[in-house]
Scaffold this motif. Structure first.
Motif, short mmCIF file in Angstrom:
data_model
loop_
_atom_site.label_atom_id
_atom_site.label_comp_id
_atom_site.label_asym_id
_atom_site.label_seq_id
_atom_site.Cartn_x
_atom_site.Cartn_y
_atom_site.Cartn_z
N TRP A 162 0.84 -1.20 0.00
CA TRP A 162 0.00 0.00 0.00
C TRP A 162 0.87 1.26 0.00
O TRP A 162 0.64 2.20 -0.77
CB TRP A 162 -0.92 -0.03 1.22
N ASN A 165 2.71 1.63 -3.47
CA ASN A 165 1.82 2.03 -4.55
C ASN A 165 1.29 3.45 -4.34
O ASN A 165 1.10 4.20 -5.30
CB ASN A 165 0.65 1.05 -4.67
N HIS A 216 -4.46 -8.98 -7.99
CA HIS A 216 -4.33 -7.61 -7.46
C HIS A 216 -3.94 -6.60 -8.53
O HIS A 216 -4.22 -5.42 -8.41
CB HIS A 216 -3.25 -7.58 -6.37
N GLU A 220 -4.75 -2.60 -9.00
CA GLU A 220 -3.57 -1.81 -8.62
C GLU A 220 -3.09 -0.95 -9.78
O GLU A 220 -2.86 0.27 -9.63
CB GLU A 220 -2.47 -2.76 -8.17
N LEU A 269 -6.22 1.82 -3.41
CA LEU A 269 -4.92 1.16 -3.27
C LEU A 269 -4.86 0.29 -2.02
O LEU A 269 -4.14 -0.71 -1.98
CB LEU A 269 -3.81 2.20 -3.24
N ALA A 272 -6.37 -2.91 -3.12
CA ALA A 272 -5.40 -3.63 -3.94
C ALA A 272 -4.31 -4.26 -3.07
O ALA A 272 -3.87 -5.39 -3.32
CB ALA A 272 -4.77 -2.69 -4.96
N GLU A 276 -3.32 -8.22 -2.73
CA GLU A 276 -1.96 -8.71 -2.98
C GLU A 276 -1.40 -9.46 -1.78
O GLU A 276 -0.62 -10.39 -1.93
CB GLU A 276 -1.05 -7.54 -3.34
#
Length: 328
Positions: A162, A165, A216, A220, A269, A272, A276
């Protein structure tokens, strides 16, 4: 106007206003004095801006005026009633109105990544030319790529993903004002993903690559594209402001809406990152993991395009950006 003389003449009033604005419980007389000084300093700010716009002095007086205004009006309570509107109107509208930018960014990104992957697949000597040894390639293909998703404790890994990204998205948003840095960030990430995909596919590990990326990666990467698109839209707003707004006004209007999109992307995010950390490395069958990723990604697109289109149609002309700006 002699700026030094003007500052020397009014510096005492500015300092007094700063002292009063920091007091938690001013007396009635101090409150009256603060209101009077606030009006005077606001006038001083206007004079400085119009006659000798020294950036440092303008910034100092702007901060002082804002602090005094907050002290006079008091802290504003959080308007929780507006929260639903943010999620069903403001956020999807901000992302939807930048759709041409982020869809274009996505297409360019995927074309570059696909071209790099094709080049790597068709030219086995390319990785060595780029400094990768046979041992590096074997380690990546047989172990490192797959192990990356399971070598950390899942909650810690989710937070790490997190943060990473969000940093990439923040770079794209902030650098959008200058346009070219966004293209550079996307270019670097497209090269990395394309090269990795090419190596995995060339070594018969395409199923592993797409099986781990899909859960993901769809959401993402889309969030990264949205951040880049919003940033580019903000940058373009001052390059071509249109016939209605000045460059500054056009930039401010786009930036305000861009901030709304940036706040929303924090949540996207985060989702995402959870995918992940918990879905990608899970023991679920590949088709189930990929289906979860596709389902979440589709839900996001439906959210943006359905609610965003509805919000755009509901916008009154005086509440939205000028037509000349929205058409870009």
């Amino acid at each position: 106007m002699d700026l030094d003389a003007y500052v020397a003449e009014h510096r005492g009033e500015w300092r007094r206003l700063e002292v009063l604005s920091r007091r938690r419980k001013p007396t009635a007389a101090e409150a009256d004095e603060m209101v009077l000084l606030y009006q005077r300093v606001a006038t001083h700010l206007s004079v400085v801006r119009s006659r000798t716009p020294d950036p440092a002095l303008v910034a100092e007086l702007s901060r002082l005026v804002l602090s005094a205004r907050a002290a006079i009006t008091g802290a504003q309570p959080v308007d929780w009633a507006r929260l639903p509107r943010f999620f069903v109107h403001d956020l999807p509208l901000a992302i939807y109105q930048a759709r041409r930018w982020w869809i274009s960014a996505a297409v360019c990104f995927l074309l570059v990544a696909a071209a790099v992957a094709t080049w790597v697949i068709n030219d086995p000597t390319l990785p060595q030319a780029l400094g990768m040894s046979e041992a590096d390639i074997e380690s990546l293909v047989e172990h490192d790529f797959e192990a990356y998703y399971s070598e950390y404790f899942a909650p810690n890994f989710g937070l790490l993903v997190w943060t990473n990204n969000a940093w990439i998205a923040a770079q794209s948003l902030v650098a959008g004002v200058l346009l070219l840095p966004v293209a550079y960030v996307l270019w670097q990430n497209a090269l990395s993903i394309g090269a990795t995909a090419g190596l995995m596919i060339a070594n018969g590990r395409a199923d592993v690559f797409f099986g781990l990326i899909a859960p993901h990666g769809l959401l993402e990467l889309t969030a990264i594209f949205v951040a880049a698109g919003i940033g580019l839209r903000v940058g373009w707003s001052w390059v071509v402001p249109g016939p209605v707004l000045t460059r500054g006004q056009s930039l401010a209007a786009a930036a305000r809406q861009g901030i709304t999109g940036a706040v929303g992307l924090v949540g996207v995010l985060a989702v995402a990152g959870l995918l992940e950390a918990f879905v990608t490395p899970s023991i679920l069958p590949v088709l189930v993991r990929d289906a979860i990723g596709v389902l979440v990604w589709t839900a996001f697109l439906v959210y943006v395009f359905v609610l965003g289109r509805r919000a755009e149609r509901a916008e009154a002309p005086d509440q939205s950006l000028p037509v000349a700006f929205k058409a870009r």
